[in-house]
Design an enzyme around this catalytic site. Sequence first.
Site, PDB file in Angstrom:
ATOM      1  CE  LYS A  44      96.618-103.615  39.096  1.00 41.43           C
ATOM      2  NZ  LYS A  44      97.725-103.985  38.221  1.00 41.43           N
TER       3      LYS A  44
HETATM    4  C1  E4P Z   1      98.046-102.435  35.152  1.00 40.26           C
HETATM    5  O1  E4P Z   1      97.457-102.278  36.181  1.00 40.26           O
HETATM    6  C2  E4P Z   1      98.049-103.711  34.409  1.00 40.26           C
HETATM    7  O2  E4P Z   1      98.500-104.743  35.209  1.00 40.26           O
HETATM    8  C3  E4P Z   1      98.862-103.564  33.170  1.00 40.26           C
HETATM    9  O3  E4P Z   1      98.582-102.305  32.591  1.00 40.26           O
HETATM   10  C4  E4P Z   1      98.718-104.692  32.184  1.00 40.26           C
HETATM   11  O4  E4P Z   1      99.380-104.326  31.004  1.00 40.26           O
HETATM   12  P1  E4P Z   1      99.717-105.394  29.849  1.00 40.26           P
HETATM   13  O5  E4P Z   1      98.438-105.798  29.192  1.00 40.26           O
HETATM   14  O6  E4P Z   1     100.609-104.626  28.903  1.00 40.26           O
HETATM   15  O7  E4P Z   1     100.405-106.538  30.513  1.00 40.26           O
END
Ligand code: E4P
Length: 216
Positions: free
Chosen positions: A83
Site C-alpha cells: 500500500k
Molecule cells: C483501508 O484501506 C483504509 O485504511 C481504511 O478503510 C480507513 O478507514 P477509516 O477512515 O475508518 O480509518
Amino acid sequence: MKIFLDTANVAELREGVAIGVVDGCTTNPSLIAKEKRPFRPLVEEICSIVPGDVSLEVVALDFEGMVKEGKELAQIAPNVVVKCPLTKDGLKAVRRLSGEGIRVNQTLCFSPTQALLSAKAGATYISPFLGRLDDIAHVGMDLVRDICEIYRNYGFTTQVLAASIRNPLHVVDAAKAGAHVATMPFGVLEQLMKHPLTDIGLKKFLDDWNKASAKH
Ligand code: E4P
C-alpha cells in the site's frame, strides 16, 4: 464484489474467513499499531489466515524509501499487496513497483484526478476513502461512482476498492456503483448479515414447531 476486512486483528480475520465470505484484508499503520504486537509475526499470521490479498502499507514518505519498503513487504508472502499513499512520490513508487511485478494498492485517494493518475501509474487497487469524505460533508460515494465511470471509459484494469466504509449503506452503494471490492470493519460485516425480520420469522417458525410437536 469482493469483501475485504479492514482490520489487523487476527481473531476477527479468523472469524470472518470461517464464515466463508471474506476475500482479503486491508491494514494501515493505525490498525497495525492498535494490535500492540511486533509487526513481522503479526503480518505473517494475517497473510496465512486470509485466503486472498492482504494490503500492507509503507511508512516511508519518499520514493526511494517506499520502493525499498515495498520490496521488503512483498517478500513476506505471495498474497501481499503493497500500500502506497497517493502523493507524487507514491505515484512514482507505484510505477516502479508495478513495473517490477509487485502489486500496489494506492491509498488515501480523495479525488477522481488522483484516481486517474494512479491507474495510469499501474496500481492494482485504488482506495477511495468514503467515510472520511462524508466526515467533512462531501458525498464519499460520488467519488466511487466517478472513479468507476472514468476507469470504465478507458478500460483501466485498476480495481476500485471502496475504503473507509462505516455502515451497511456504504456497502450497498459501493456495490451499486460497481466497486470491485469493499473493505470494512468486522462490525460492519456483522451488520450486513442481520435483519430483525429474520430473527422474528425464525422465532415464529420454532414456536409453531414446538407447539405442534407438543400435540403429538
Ligand atoms: C483501508 O484501506 C483504509 O485504511 C481504511 O478503510 C480507513 O478507514 P477509516 O477512515 O475508518 O480509518
